[in-house]
Design an enzyme around this catalytic site. Sequence first.
Site, PDB file in Angstrom:
ATOM      1  N   ASP A  49       4.594   6.759  -1.264  1.00 60.48           N
ATOM      2  CA  ASP A  49       3.543   5.657  -1.580  1.00 60.48           C
ATOM      3  C   ASP A  49       3.864   5.065  -2.919  1.00 60.48           C
ATOM      4  O   ASP A  49       3.383   5.654  -3.849  1.00 60.48           O
ATOM      5  CB  ASP A  49       2.074   5.966  -1.404  1.00 60.48           C
ATOM      6  CG  ASP A  49       1.375   4.796  -1.545  1.00 60.48           C
ATOM      7  OD1 ASP A  49       1.766   3.766  -1.603  1.00 60.48           O
ATOM      8  OD2 ASP A  49      -0.064   5.030  -1.629  1.00 60.48           O
ATOM      9  N   ASP A  76       3.279  -2.234  -2.546  1.00 58.78           N
ATOM     10  CA  ASP A  76       2.536  -1.211  -1.992  1.00 58.78           C
ATOM     11  C   ASP A  76       3.185  -0.697  -0.705  1.00 58.78           C
ATOM     12  O   ASP A  76       2.787  -1.520   0.204  1.00 58.78           O
ATOM     13  CB  ASP A  76       1.252  -1.346  -1.985  1.00 58.78           C
ATOM     14  CG  ASP A  76       0.343  -0.177  -1.123  1.00 58.78           C
ATOM     15  OD1 ASP A  76       0.721   0.799  -1.462  1.00 58.78           O
ATOM     16  OD2 ASP A  76      -0.350  -0.517  -0.616  1.00 58.78           O
TER      17      ASP A  76
END
Length: 480
Positions: free
Chosen positions: A307, A101
């Site tokens: 992201d 992430d």
Amino acid sequence: MGKKMENWRNGCFILLLIMMGFVVDVKGEILVFNVKHKYGGRNGNGSILNDLKTHDNRRHSRMLTVIDFKLGGNGLPTDAALYYTRISIGTPPKDFHVQVDTGSDILWVNCASCEGCPTKSDLGIDLMTYDSKASATGKSVSCDEEFCMLNTPYSDCKTGMPCDFQVSYGDGSSTAGFFVKDDIQFDQVSGDLKTTSMNGSITFGCSSRQSGELGASTQAVDGILGFGQASSSVISQLAAAGKVKKIFAHCLDGKNGGGIFTIGPVVHPKVNTTPLVPDAPHYNVIMKGIEVGGQVLDIPTTMAIIDSGTTLAYLPHTVYSTLIDKLIERQPQLNIRLVEESFHCFDYTGKIDDGFPVVTFRFADSLPLTVYPHDYLFQIKETKWCIGWQDSGMQTKDGKEITLLGDLALSNKLVLYDIENQTIGWTEYDCSSTIKLKYEESSGSAYTVASHNISSAPIMDSTKFFTFFLIISIMFNLLN
């Protein structure tokens, strides 16, 4: 002249050897090299071995390394809907599978005796829990330590109190626990397609309590590996220890799953970049515009967040509405239905890439990001498709609308995050192939790193619909 030149060369050679620590005896025209190691001639009491190791460790600490993470999972909303890697924590080491992430700033894993943590996963991995007491190198982090004061400041901290953390997610789920510090083993690239083990002492979260979809998800992993810019992230901690440069890359294989995830400068393929927005909490870039099938949409310049922890792509309401209208303009006969109150779905029997337009995002410095129909449309049944673009409704703290681009837009591209130079870039690439990383700046050596797919579970039936946690799991950062 020849004799003088020869003597000059010999003199230079002798000087070089002396500088290198060799003992040199000169007898007339003959050079006798009595070579001695700088640690030689000592008593065999074992101290020489410690000196040698200390010397090597000092030298290695000056060599910035590159790291290869093995990836698994995929970005399909109807399957894994995430990419994860495997890391080894503690002494003796224990393997954990954590979601990759770039939208968050800490590493956390499920803790022993956790309340509400998942116990099984449909991803085909055995879920683990971390226990600092079971690790010879594990230790707790107190609230008065520098890490805690920088990242989670306390108003009532007393010496010895644990450094707590709590994270709330966009779907209402949350995790809470305390910070610990332990050795983590990384795969250091040591040659073409070769790695050796490297330890790094990392502070990370031990999750002792979870709620909502976070603990109930069937697509569960052992935690999340945050690769954000903050000092608490894994890459920032490794860089602060002098082990790596703050440069990393990922290539998410949207066709086969897995891909490439590395720390270090990429020398192949070449990547064009765009500046990161200064002082932003995430990897924010300026989006100049959007083209649909070559036609420029009438939208204002906005900010976008890159992201990898988000599955889909989220657009401001006005941008989203304009984009959807353009997508279905070529297919006016489509009977579009709203599924799960968010997804526009329809029946279609033709070739998706022939029937729908390419979407291109334009960023500062003329950097394009092209997303094809097979990227932004996903199949939930044999003839039923859904549109991956979502209406975000998200805003920054100062009220500006933002775009969030997740795996839907990032798959099948080599994405390079250069935190040191504050740029990000990408290029379309075969993520099942290899890339080259620059190992040491002084020597310029470059090593080949291959893609991986550590996924062990078969692809699920696409009729099994996905949960919202995996789609919006990291969006909590946008609201903090």
